[in-house]
Motif scaffolding. Structure first.
Motif, PDB file in Angstrom:
ATOM      1  N   GLY A  66       5.158  13.174   9.608  1.00  0.00           N
ATOM      2  CA  GLY A  66       6.416  13.634   9.039  1.00  0.00           C
ATOM      3  C   GLY A  66       7.438  12.523   8.989  1.00  0.00           C
ATOM      4  O   GLY A  66       7.099  11.355   8.818  1.00  0.00           O
ATOM      5  N   TRP A  67       8.672  12.927   9.153  1.00  0.00           N
ATOM      6  CA  TRP A  67       9.794  12.011   9.011  1.00  0.00           C
ATOM      7  C   TRP A  67      10.799  12.275  10.117  1.00  0.00           C
ATOM      8  O   TRP A  67      10.928  13.418  10.581  1.00  0.00           O
ATOM      9  CB  TRP A  67      10.512  12.245   7.679  1.00  0.00           C
ATOM     10  CG  TRP A  67       9.649  12.067   6.476  1.00  0.00           C
ATOM     11  CD1 TRP A  67       8.724  12.958   5.989  1.00  0.00           C
ATOM     12  CD2 TRP A  67       9.613  10.946   5.581  1.00  0.00           C
ATOM     13  NE1 TRP A  67       8.130  12.449   4.846  1.00  0.00           N
ATOM     14  CE2 TRP A  67       8.661  11.222   4.570  1.00  0.00           C
ATOM     15  CE3 TRP A  67      10.311   9.729   5.537  1.00  0.00           C
ATOM     16  CZ2 TRP A  67       8.385  10.323   3.541  1.00  0.00           C
ATOM     17  CZ3 TRP A  67      10.038   8.848   4.504  1.00  0.00           C
ATOM     18  CH2 TRP A  67       9.081   9.136   3.517  1.00  0.00           C
ATOM     19  N   VAL A  68      11.530  11.230  10.498  1.00  0.00           N
ATOM     20  CA  VAL A  68      12.708  11.414  11.347  1.00  0.00           C
ATOM     21  C   VAL A  68      13.906  10.989  10.506  1.00  0.00           C
ATOM     22  O   VAL A  68      13.894   9.901   9.909  1.00  0.00           O
ATOM     23  CB  VAL A  68      12.622  10.586  12.640  1.00  0.00           C
ATOM     24  CG1 VAL A  68      13.873  10.823  13.485  1.00  0.00           C
ATOM     25  CG2 VAL A  68      11.371  10.950  13.419  1.00  0.00           C
ATOM     26  N   LEU A  85      12.167  11.176  -0.320  1.00  0.00           N
ATOM     27  CA  LEU A  85      12.298  10.574   1.019  1.00  0.00           C
ATOM     28  C   LEU A  85      11.802   9.131   1.028  1.00  0.00           C
ATOM     29  O   LEU A  85      12.357   8.285   1.726  1.00  0.00           O
ATOM     30  CB  LEU A  85      11.568  11.422   2.064  1.00  0.00           C
ATOM     31  CG  LEU A  85      12.209  12.789   2.331  1.00  0.00           C
ATOM     32  CD1 LEU A  85      11.398  13.571   3.363  1.00  0.00           C
ATOM     33  CD2 LEU A  85      13.650  12.653   2.797  1.00  0.00           C
ATOM     34  N   HIS A  86      10.745   8.837   0.249  1.00  0.00           N
ATOM     35  CA  HIS A  86      10.296   7.441   0.173  1.00  0.00           C
ATOM     36  C   HIS A  86      11.367   6.553  -0.466  1.00  0.00           C
ATOM     37  O   HIS A  86      11.533   5.397  -0.069  1.00  0.00           O
ATOM     38  CB  HIS A  86       8.977   7.333  -0.603  1.00  0.00           C
ATOM     39  CG  HIS A  86       7.782   7.674   0.230  1.00  0.00           C
ATOM     40  ND1 HIS A  86       7.047   8.815   0.050  1.00  0.00           N
ATOM     41  CD2 HIS A  86       7.208   7.027   1.276  1.00  0.00           C
ATOM     42  CE1 HIS A  86       6.073   8.860   0.949  1.00  0.00           C
ATOM     43  NE2 HIS A  86       6.146   7.782   1.703  1.00  0.00           N
ATOM     44  N   GLU A  87      12.106   7.073  -1.442  1.00  0.00           N
ATOM     45  CA  GLU A  87      13.161   6.262  -2.074  1.00  0.00           C
ATOM     46  C   GLU A  87      14.284   5.956  -1.075  1.00  0.00           C
ATOM     47  O   GLU A  87      14.811   4.854  -1.038  1.00  0.00           O
ATOM     48  CB  GLU A  87      13.675   6.959  -3.344  1.00  0.00           C
ATOM     49  CG  GLU A  87      12.644   6.848  -4.469  1.00  0.00           C
ATOM     50  CD  GLU A  87      12.887   7.747  -5.668  1.00  0.00           C
ATOM     51  OE1 GLU A  87      13.805   8.592  -5.622  1.00  0.00           O
ATOM     52  OE2 GLU A  87      12.136   7.604  -6.652  1.00  0.00           O
ATOM     53  N   MET A 103      13.254   7.615   8.273  1.00  0.00           N
ATOM     54  CA  MET A 103      12.103   6.880   8.819  1.00  0.00           C
ATOM     55  C   MET A 103      10.816   7.665   8.573  1.00  0.00           C
ATOM     56  O   MET A 103      10.692   8.814   8.990  1.00  0.00           O
ATOM     57  CB  MET A 103      12.290   6.640  10.320  1.00  0.00           C
ATOM     58  CG  MET A 103      11.097   5.916  10.958  1.00  0.00           C
ATOM     59  SD  MET A 103      11.442   5.328  12.644  1.00  0.00           S
ATOM     60  CE  MET A 103      11.404   6.864  13.563  1.00  0.00           C
ATOM     61  N   ASP A 104       9.887   7.033   7.907  1.00  0.00           N
ATOM     62  CA  ASP A 104       8.570   7.617   7.632  1.00  0.00           C
ATOM     63  C   ASP A 104       7.704   7.451   8.878  1.00  0.00           C
ATOM     64  O   ASP A 104       7.524   6.323   9.356  1.00  0.00           O
ATOM     65  CB  ASP A 104       7.956   6.851   6.447  1.00  0.00           C
ATOM     66  CG  ASP A 104       6.709   7.521   5.878  1.00  0.00           C
ATOM     67  OD1 ASP A 104       6.068   8.306   6.584  1.00  0.00           O
ATOM     68  OD2 ASP A 104       6.384   7.216   4.712  1.00  0.00           O
ATOM     69  N   VAL A 105       7.179   8.544   9.412  1.00  0.00           N
ATOM     70  CA  VAL A 105       6.251   8.422  10.540  1.00  0.00           C
ATOM     71  C   VAL A 105       4.900   9.068  10.235  1.00  0.00           C
ATOM     72  O   VAL A 105       4.218   9.561  11.119  1.00  0.00           O
ATOM     73  CB  VAL A 105       6.843   8.938  11.883  1.00  0.00           C
ATOM     74  CG1 VAL A 105       7.812   7.920  12.457  1.00  0.00           C
ATOM     75  CG2 VAL A 105       7.531  10.277  11.740  1.00  0.00           C
ATOM     76  N   GLU A 116       0.836  -1.206   0.000  1.00  0.00           N
ATOM     77  CA  GLU A 116       0.000   0.000   0.000  1.00  0.00           C
ATOM     78  C   GLU A 116       0.875   1.262   0.000  1.00  0.00           C
ATOM     79  O   GLU A 116       0.600   2.233  -0.701  1.00  0.00           O
ATOM     80  CB  GLU A 116      -0.893  -0.028   1.246  1.00  0.00           C
ATOM     81  CG  GLU A 116      -1.919   1.069   1.289  1.00  0.00           C
ATOM     82  CD  GLU A 116      -2.837   0.875   2.490  1.00  0.00           C
ATOM     83  OE1 GLU A 116      -3.599  -0.105   2.478  1.00  0.00           O
ATOM     84  OE2 GLU A 116      -2.769   1.687   3.417  1.00  0.00           O
ATOM     85  N   HIS A 117       1.931   1.187   0.786  1.00  0.00           N
ATOM     86  CA  HIS A 117       2.846   2.330   0.903  1.00  0.00           C
ATOM     87  C   HIS A 117       3.545   2.610  -0.432  1.00  0.00           C
ATOM     88  O   HIS A 117       3.733   3.761  -0.830  1.00  0.00           O
ATOM     89  CB  HIS A 117       3.863   2.026   2.008  1.00  0.00           C
ATOM     90  CG  HIS A 117       4.465   3.237   2.634  1.00  0.00           C
ATOM     91  ND1 HIS A 117       5.244   3.180   3.752  1.00  0.00           N
ATOM     92  CD2 HIS A 117       4.422   4.555   2.277  1.00  0.00           C
ATOM     93  CE1 HIS A 117       5.644   4.416   4.068  1.00  0.00           C
ATOM     94  NE2 HIS A 117       5.160   5.251   3.185  1.00  0.00           N
ATOM     95  N   LEU A 118       3.911   1.545  -1.144  1.00  0.00           N
ATOM     96  CA  LEU A 118       4.563   1.719  -2.442  1.00  0.00           C
ATOM     97  C   LEU A 118       3.625   2.381  -3.449  1.00  0.00           C
ATOM     98  O   LEU A 118       4.062   3.149  -4.302  1.00  0.00           O
ATOM     99  CB  LEU A 118       5.051   0.367  -2.983  1.00  0.00           C
ATOM    100  CG  LEU A 118       6.319  -0.187  -2.316  1.00  0.00           C
ATOM    101  CD1 LEU A 118       6.566  -1.636  -2.734  1.00  0.00           C
ATOM    102  CD2 LEU A 118       7.549   0.676  -2.647  1.00  0.00           C
ATOM    103  N   GLU A 165       1.056   8.409   9.347  1.00  0.00           N
ATOM    104  CA  GLU A 165       0.210   7.279   9.770  1.00  0.00           C
ATOM    105  C   GLU A 165       0.053   6.225   8.668  1.00  0.00           C
ATOM    106  O   GLU A 165      -0.098   5.040   8.935  1.00  0.00           O
ATOM    107  CB  GLU A 165      -1.147   7.795  10.263  1.00  0.00           C
ATOM    108  CG  GLU A 165      -1.023   8.288  11.696  1.00  0.00           C
ATOM    109  CD  GLU A 165      -2.010   9.374  12.073  1.00  0.00           C
ATOM    110  OE1 GLU A 165      -2.842   9.745  11.221  1.00  0.00           O
ATOM    111  OE2 GLU A 165      -1.932   9.853  13.215  1.00  0.00           O
ATOM    112  N   HIS A 166       0.119   6.669   7.408  1.00  0.00           N
ATOM    113  CA  HIS A 166      -0.023   5.695   6.317  1.00  0.00           C
ATOM    114  C   HIS A 166       1.111   4.664   6.321  1.00  0.00           C
ATOM    115  O   HIS A 166       1.007   3.628   5.685  1.00  0.00           O
ATOM    116  CB  HIS A 166      -0.129   6.390   4.951  1.00  0.00           C
ATOM    117  CG  HIS A 166       1.142   7.036   4.479  1.00  0.00           C
ATOM    118  ND1 HIS A 166       1.238   8.376   4.183  1.00  0.00           N
ATOM    119  CD2 HIS A 166       2.376   6.529   4.254  1.00  0.00           C
ATOM    120  CE1 HIS A 166       2.482   8.650   3.804  1.00  0.00           C
ATOM    121  NE2 HIS A 166       3.185   7.552   3.838  1.00  0.00           N
ATOM    122  N   ALA A 167       2.206   4.979   7.011  1.00  0.00           N
ATOM    123  CA  ALA A 167       3.354   4.061   7.033  1.00  0.00           C
ATOM    124  C   ALA A 167       3.106   2.853   7.930  1.00  0.00           C
ATOM    125  O   ALA A 167       3.794   1.841   7.819  1.00  0.00           O
ATOM    126  CB  ALA A 167       4.613   4.801   7.491  1.00  0.00           C
TER     127      ALA A 167
HETATM  128 FE   LIG Z   1       5.083   7.366   3.379  1.00  0.00          FE
END
Ligand SMILES: [Fe+2]
Length: 214
Positions: free
Chosen positions: A131-133, A81-83, A166-168, A30-32, A170-172
């Motif tokens: 967001g992201w860490v 960032l996803h890559e 790191m994706d934070v 789903e994330h992809l 909620e969809h992650a």
């Molecule tokens: Fe994401």
């Protein structure tokens, strides 16, 4: 430039993402799909903005031009960032970087120990909001630091090299965990980190991500 042939970005595949610990294949699939949306949007925006420029419609007073331009940061970093994120995950991962690695040494220098660095990184992951860490290296000083990035674009230090992403959002994690269980997802993330990739990003001149223009 008008008439210039611009290459589009190509959606990347991440074959090593099956069988992660605590992050299901369904969650990843789903994330992809969400990631693919960012690649499409980057390409569409670039095409539309190039088209506006070619037609003499590039104007700061044009609301459409301005809105699309503002969206570039969001869509580009959503893709980029996803890559980084997907490529710093793998199954059967080591729990920690090798103590003799340059990464372990650089982390220890700033944070005192790898454990202290991890405490800091995980605490940021538990912050409220989407967001992201990201563990970055400042190329000018070689100093490593953890950063919170709101949405995809707010808080990225310009020119810093991302080492661990790191994706934070909620969809992650919300296919596998409840909204209130983000800390569990963060712990799962730490069981699937490809430390060799993180180490390579530190060693390489620029942190190379899997991306290719079609
Ligand atoms: Fe994401």
């Amino acid at each position: 430039m008008a008439g210039m042939k611009v290459k589009a970005y190509k959606e990347q595949t991440f074959d090593q993402l099956h069988g992660l610990e605590g992050i299901s294949d369904d969650q990843i699939a789903e994330h992809l799909k969400l990631y693919a949306g960012y690649v499409k949007q980057v390409n569409a925006l670039n095409e539309q903005l190039t088209g506006m420029l070619a037609k003499g419609k590039a104007s700061g007073k044009d609301p459409e031009f301005a809105e699309m331009t503002r969206r570039l940061g969001f869509e580009y970093n959503g893709m980029i960032l996803h890559e980084y994120y997907f490529s710093n995950l793998r199954g059967a991962a080591e729990p920690r970087p090798s103590p003799r690695s340059a990464l372990a040494q650089a982390l220890t220098e700033v944070f005192g120990s790898i454990e202290q660095w991890q405490t800091d990184f995980q605490a940021m992951g538990d912050m409220r909001g989407i967001g992201w860490v990201i563990l970055f290296e400042d190329p000018a000083t070689q100093r490593l630091s953890n950063h919170w990035v709101t949405l995809h674009q707010d808080g990225v230090p310009a020119g810093f090299k991302p080492l661990l992403v790191m994706d934070v959002w909620e969809h992650a994690f919300m296919r596998d965990y409840k909204a209130t269980e983000k800390a569990k997802y963060v712990e799962a993330f730490f069981r699937n980190i490809d430390w060799q990739i993180v180490e390579r990003r530190l060693q390489d001149e620029a942190a190379v991500r899997p991306a290719a223009a079609a």
